[in-house]
Design an enzyme around this catalytic site. Structure first.
Site, PDB file in Angstrom:
ATOM      1  CB  SER A 134      -0.942  -0.061   1.208  1.00 51.93           C
ATOM      2  OG  SER A 134      -1.877   0.983   1.165  1.00 51.93           O
ATOM      3  CE  LYS A 152      -0.976   1.558  -3.553  1.00 55.40           C
ATOM      4  NZ  LYS A 152      -0.723   0.199  -4.053  1.00 55.40           N
TER       5      LYS A 152
END
Ligand code: COA
Length: 273
Positions: A134, A152
């Protein structure tokens, strides 16, 4: 992971780049098997399924998965077309979902074979583990990155959902959120050259990270050292994202290192008479 004994399968859209990266990774350990499967777009679930099946057929099992596909470019939300926004959400969020969907049955089998009570070393190592790659962009907000921040945040939420839903089957699901890592496509795309040469100052560690430092975090989460870590985000950024509040006019870190005291603001410390 390959250096430490794993065999691996990597996927990518570009056939040549994927195959040559697989060859490069295989040099990490004599005898390692690393399969590079090109022409796989993470937005196509059926292609990922074929890749996962081939991986298990050729390597015997699928114990660890890294969902790391990411789309990115710098633009404000008014410059991003609906198709551009969709592309990034599709690659990051649905691509991660498609990766999990194609591999989860294999991971559940692996988790059952590698259960651990936390007291004795699992005799055949660990398994049934997922890492999502992420970012830290959405923690404090990052200009020109609305699309990726939204995507994300979705990936982070997905990881937690998988941890609590699939944890009872022995699966662990965690996120690595890398900071700026030197000599990567991400850095090339996200910072101008002149900025890159100076912006390392905003990293409390005083430098950009290395690819190896992200690999080390991966080894931790996939190894016996990470058995009880589930639904967690491991930020590997030298504390960079915490310095977003350091913009109060005192140069970071030069002012701190100078040993000077604060002047030029109201409420300064008064000298005792
Ligand atoms: N600024 C604004 N819009 C952009 C853009 C940019 N720099 N780059 C691409 N787009 C838009 C395209 O114009 C298109 O929208 P449109 O149809 O409305 O014109 C849309 O994004 C999709 O682009 P396309 O080239 O058709 O498809 P794609 O599936 O290859 O997606 C990327 C484009 C840029 C999202 C993708 O190729 C990518 O991110 N690649 C790099 C991967 C990477 O380096 N990841 C690590 C990042 S940290």
């Amino acid at each position: 992971m390959v250096h430490l004994g794993a065999n691996a399968c990597i996927v990518g859209r570009n056939v040549e780049k994927t195959e040559s990266m697989a060859k490069d990774i295989a040099t990490a350990r004599p005898g390692a098997k690393v399969i590079g499967i090109g022409a796989i777009d993470v937005r196509k679930p059926e292609l990922l399924q074929q890749a996962a099946d081939r991986c298990v057929k050729e390597l015997g099992s699928l114990d660890f998965v890294i969902a790391g596909a990411a789309g990115n470019f710098l633009a404000t939300i008014d410059q991003i077309s609906p198709n551009a926004m969709k592309s990034v959400i599709d690659i990051d969020v649905l691509g991660s979902y498609n990766t999990v969907k194609a591999t989860l049955p294999y991971l559940v089998e692996s988790a059952a074979r590698h259960r651990t009570d936390g007291k004795t070393l699992p005799p055949n190592g660990t398994g049934g583990r997922i890492i999502f790659v992420s970012a830290t962009l959405h923690y404090s907000g990052t200009v020109l990155q609305s699309h990726v921040s939204v995507a994300k945040a979705g990936v982070d939420a997905m990881s937690v959902s998988i941890a609590i839903e699939q944890g009872p089957k022995g699966i662990t699901s965690n996120v690595i959120a890398p900071g700026p890592i030197a000599d990567t496509e991400g850095m090339e795309r996200l910072a101008q050259k002149e900025t890159r040469e100076k912006a390392y100052k905003a990293v409390p560690s005083g430098r950009y990270g290395t690819v190896k430092e992200i690999a080390d975090a991966t080894v931790y989460l996939f190894s016996d050292a990470g058995n009880f870590v589930n639904g967690e985000t491991l930020v590997v950024d030298g504390a960079q994202w915490h310095t977003s509040g350091a913009g109060n006019g005192f140069a970071y870190p030069d002012f701190l290192l100078s040993g000077e005291t604060v002047t030029g603001v109201a409420g300064g410390k008064k000298a005792k008479l």
